[in-house]
Design an enzyme around this catalytic site. Sequence first.
Site, PDB file in Angstrom:
ATOM      1  N   ARG A 153     -62.515 110.234  29.239  1.00  0.00           N
ATOM      2  CA  ARG A 153     -61.157 110.567  28.813  1.00  0.00           C
ATOM      3  C   ARG A 153     -60.998 112.012  28.347  1.00  0.00           C
ATOM      4  O   ARG A 153     -59.933 112.605  28.512  1.00  0.00           O
ATOM      5  CB  ARG A 153     -60.752 109.616  27.685  1.00  0.00           C
ATOM      6  CG  ARG A 153     -59.305 109.694  27.252  1.00  0.00           C
ATOM      7  CD  ARG A 153     -58.987 108.598  26.244  1.00  0.00           C
ATOM      8  NE  ARG A 153     -57.636 108.698  25.722  1.00  0.00           N
ATOM      9  CZ  ARG A 153     -56.565 108.125  26.278  1.00  0.00           C
ATOM     10  NH1 ARG A 153     -56.704 107.440  27.387  1.00  0.00           N
ATOM     11  NH2 ARG A 153     -55.369 108.257  25.734  1.00  0.00           N
ATOM     12  N   HIS A 198     -91.435 103.203  31.816  1.00  0.00           N
ATOM     13  CA  HIS A 198     -91.720 104.561  31.331  1.00  0.00           C
ATOM     14  C   HIS A 198     -90.907 105.527  32.179  1.00  0.00           C
ATOM     15  O   HIS A 198     -91.184 105.708  33.370  1.00  0.00           O
ATOM     16  CB  HIS A 198     -93.214 104.866  31.441  1.00  0.00           C
ATOM     17  CG  HIS A 198     -93.648 106.044  30.623  1.00  0.00           C
ATOM     18  ND1 HIS A 198     -93.310 107.324  30.941  1.00  0.00           N
ATOM     19  CD2 HIS A 198     -94.407 106.124  29.490  1.00  0.00           C
ATOM     20  CE1 HIS A 198     -93.835 108.157  30.057  1.00  0.00           C
ATOM     21  NE2 HIS A 198     -94.515 107.445  29.155  1.00  0.00           N
ATOM     22  N   ASP A 199     -89.896 106.157  31.573  1.00  0.00           N
ATOM     23  CA  ASP A 199     -88.975 106.977  32.361  1.00  0.00           C
ATOM     24  C   ASP A 199     -89.646 108.209  32.957  1.00  0.00           C
ATOM     25  O   ASP A 199     -89.383 108.577  34.112  1.00  0.00           O
ATOM     26  CB  ASP A 199     -87.752 107.377  31.532  1.00  0.00           C
ATOM     27  CG  ASP A 199     -88.107 108.097  30.235  1.00  0.00           C
ATOM     28  OD1 ASP A 199     -89.298 108.144  29.869  1.00  0.00           O
ATOM     29  OD2 ASP A 199     -87.179 108.605  29.573  1.00  0.00           O
ATOM     30  N   HIS A 215     -52.057 121.725  -4.631  1.00  0.00           N
ATOM     31  CA  HIS A 215     -51.899 120.291  -4.940  1.00  0.00           C
ATOM     32  C   HIS A 215     -50.779 119.671  -4.093  1.00  0.00           C
ATOM     33  O   HIS A 215     -50.229 118.636  -4.447  1.00  0.00           O
ATOM     34  CB  HIS A 215     -51.611 120.075  -6.432  1.00  0.00           C
ATOM     35  CG  HIS A 215     -52.512 120.840  -7.343  1.00  0.00           C
ATOM     36  ND1 HIS A 215     -53.738 120.369  -7.748  1.00  0.00           N
ATOM     37  CD2 HIS A 215     -52.376 122.073  -7.889  1.00  0.00           C
ATOM     38  CE1 HIS A 215     -54.315 121.269  -8.529  1.00  0.00           C
ATOM     39  NE2 HIS A 215     -53.516 122.316  -8.614  1.00  0.00           N
ATOM     40  N   SER A 242     -42.840 108.356  20.558  1.00  0.00           N
ATOM     41  CA  SER A 242     -42.926 106.985  20.080  1.00  0.00           C
ATOM     42  C   SER A 242     -42.231 106.070  21.062  1.00  0.00           C
ATOM     43  O   SER A 242     -41.162 106.401  21.582  1.00  0.00           O
ATOM     44  CB  SER A 242     -42.280 106.859  18.691  1.00  0.00           C
ATOM     45  OG  SER A 242     -42.104 105.500  18.337  1.00  0.00           O
ATOM     46  N   ARG A 302     -55.546 113.784  17.329  1.00  0.00           N
ATOM     47  CA  ARG A 302     -56.763 113.589  18.135  1.00  0.00           C
ATOM     48  C   ARG A 302     -57.906 114.434  17.571  1.00  0.00           C
ATOM     49  O   ARG A 302     -59.039 113.947  17.444  1.00  0.00           O
ATOM     50  CB  ARG A 302     -56.514 113.979  19.598  1.00  0.00           C
ATOM     51  CG  ARG A 302     -57.774 113.913  20.448  1.00  0.00           C
ATOM     52  CD  ARG A 302     -57.576 114.499  21.835  1.00  0.00           C
ATOM     53  NE  ARG A 302     -56.662 113.698  22.626  1.00  0.00           N
ATOM     54  CZ  ARG A 302     -56.301 114.015  23.883  1.00  0.00           C
ATOM     55  NH1 ARG A 302     -56.771 115.106  24.456  1.00  0.00           N
ATOM     56  NH2 ARG A 302     -55.473 113.243  24.547  1.00  0.00           N
ATOM     57  N   ARG A 329     -95.619 111.893  15.485  1.00  0.00           N
ATOM     58  CA  ARG A 329     -94.320 111.440  15.985  1.00  0.00           C
ATOM     59  C   ARG A 329     -94.272 109.931  16.040  1.00  0.00           C
ATOM     60  O   ARG A 329     -95.299 109.261  16.108  1.00  0.00           O
ATOM     61  CB  ARG A 329     -93.940 112.025  17.349  1.00  0.00           C
ATOM     62  CG  ARG A 329     -94.515 111.444  18.629  1.00  0.00           C
ATOM     63  CD  ARG A 329     -93.756 110.256  19.262  1.00  0.00           C
ATOM     64  NE  ARG A 329     -92.352 110.444  19.472  1.00  0.00           N
ATOM     65  CZ  ARG A 329     -91.800 110.778  20.631  1.00  0.00           C
ATOM     66  NH1 ARG A 329     -92.553 110.951  21.687  1.00  0.00           N
ATOM     67  NH2 ARG A 329     -90.487 110.885  20.734  1.00  0.00           N
ATOM     68  N   SER A 369     -86.032 108.292  19.748  1.00  0.00           N
ATOM     69  CA  SER A 369     -85.593 108.478  21.126  1.00  0.00           C
ATOM     70  C   SER A 369     -84.204 107.909  21.399  1.00  0.00           C
ATOM     71  O   SER A 369     -83.300 108.624  21.851  1.00  0.00           O
ATOM     72  CB  SER A 369     -86.611 107.849  22.080  1.00  0.00           C
ATOM     73  OG  SER A 369     -86.191 107.988  23.409  1.00  0.00           O
ATOM     74  N   ARG A 378     -80.662 110.082  22.171  1.00  0.00           N
ATOM     75  CA  ARG A 378     -79.933 109.968  23.444  1.00  0.00           C
ATOM     76  C   ARG A 378     -78.431 109.871  23.219  1.00  0.00           C
ATOM     77  O   ARG A 378     -77.634 110.205  24.102  1.00  0.00           O
ATOM     78  CB  ARG A 378     -80.403 108.729  24.218  1.00  0.00           C
ATOM     79  CG  ARG A 378     -81.796 108.806  24.810  1.00  0.00           C
ATOM     80  CD  ARG A 378     -82.172 107.465  25.439  1.00  0.00           C
ATOM     81  NE  ARG A 378     -83.574 107.396  25.801  1.00  0.00           N
ATOM     82  CZ  ARG A 378     -84.060 107.665  27.006  1.00  0.00           C
ATOM     83  NH1 ARG A 378     -83.237 108.046  27.971  1.00  0.00           N
ATOM     84  NH2 ARG A 378     -85.351 107.567  27.247  1.00  0.00           N
TER      85      ARG A 378
END
Length: 486
Positions: A22, A88-89, A161, A291, A305, A331, A336, A340
């Site tokens: 989007r 295992h990528d 204020h 509206s 937005r 580590r 992980s 991502r």
Amino acid sequence: RCEKGEEGHETKECYRSPLVSRYASKEMAYNFSDKKKFTTWRKLWIYLAKAEKALGLPVTEAQVAEMESHAEDIDFAMAAEEESKLRHDVMAHVHTFAHCCPTAAPIIHLGATSCYVGDNTDLIMLRDGFDILLPKLARVIDRLSNFAEKYAGLPTLGFTHYQPAQLTTVGKRACLWLQDLAMDMRNLQRAREDLRFRGVKGTTGTQASFLQLFQGDHDKVEDLDRMVTEMAGFKKAYMVTGQTYSRKVDIDSLSPLASMGATIHKICTDIRLLANLKEIEEPFEKEQIGSSAMPYKRNPMRCERCCSLARHLIALLADPLQTASVQWLERTLDDSANRRISLPESFLTADIILSTLQNITEGLVVYPKVIERHIHHELPFMATENIIMAMVKAGGNRQDCHEKIRVLSQQAATVVKQEGGDNDLLARVQADPYFAPILGHLDNILDPKTFIGRAPQQVARFLSEEVRPLLEPYKAEIHVKIELEL
């Protein structure tokens, strides 16, 4: 996994992140795409092979050439099938690359660990992400600078204020926004320049595998690290790492983005408040509907937005903070899945709100007559000190004048608050014989421009000395306009 439609596109039954589907720009969406990620993996394997060959390891020119010829043609279906088997990528893509490079297969990923491609690619994406964001931030600053310059001398009510206070100018208020954006620019530049490459470090950061490959030659290991770092476009690599680069780097990268989110939320909230007063509005398209039930409305949906997404950007900073704090020893892999999501989403969200804010600042609408009416409604109260000073100069007693003004001010306030009438303090002053000595000077005393202090001069100096120099590196890209899809 989502089922694909007849033409290979994901069906409407599959969730897609609105950040990409989007909002986000094509360049930022590509920066964190699978195509960018896995072609970068292949380039890193090519850099490694080239450097190893140059330093005397048994890598041939034919093997390097074969890898280079297949750097872009990734068989994603094969990689997915391999990953489903291997779980295992990185090894899935090693096998996929080796399948189309049979000659080079024996030397792909030689001496490396998964983080060689994973972490180094992340650092490249972070660097390139900053390079996308910085010109966009420069364009926002440029548009808002033009706005500040144009309205540097237009008096407007100040608010503290969210109650009427001393006057400022429309341009001076914009400079408050600009100052925060300029701080964000410097923070992003610093984060980008501070990024280093993980480089060639091995499984726990000791470079043991490469020291073995080079038969104990420490100089060649250091040369390998330096050469690959330079091929990837970095000036420096981190001298020490565990298996990964320190996850504090992610904190340092996402912190300025979250901080910028706070800036943009404040700016867009201010515009929303001013839109409620009908003093300033964001752009509104000719056929835009505010509206579904109230056709007269002009809702500040772009600013809304920005505020909505800025909150998400700010919240994302919690992820790298917590991730860095729970990395055990050299580590753990619980970073992980989180990274991502948090790294791409931070840059995608920052990209979206900068594009939207550019659109807003290119078309801000100011209504001087409304601003003037609000000033005249409040100015009599603000002018009381000036009236007292004028009376003293005309020979009056400061204490007597103060008491006269206090009584008349309270009477006028009662009309405004209790009866819903207009502020008639000036009429009461003009009707009181006590103030006869200064009646001929009231117009000058009540000129709004006498209440704005040095605001115009502050705007001119701030833009000249702090803002314009900040934009110099981005002059070639400063005039690019964006088409905002609402």
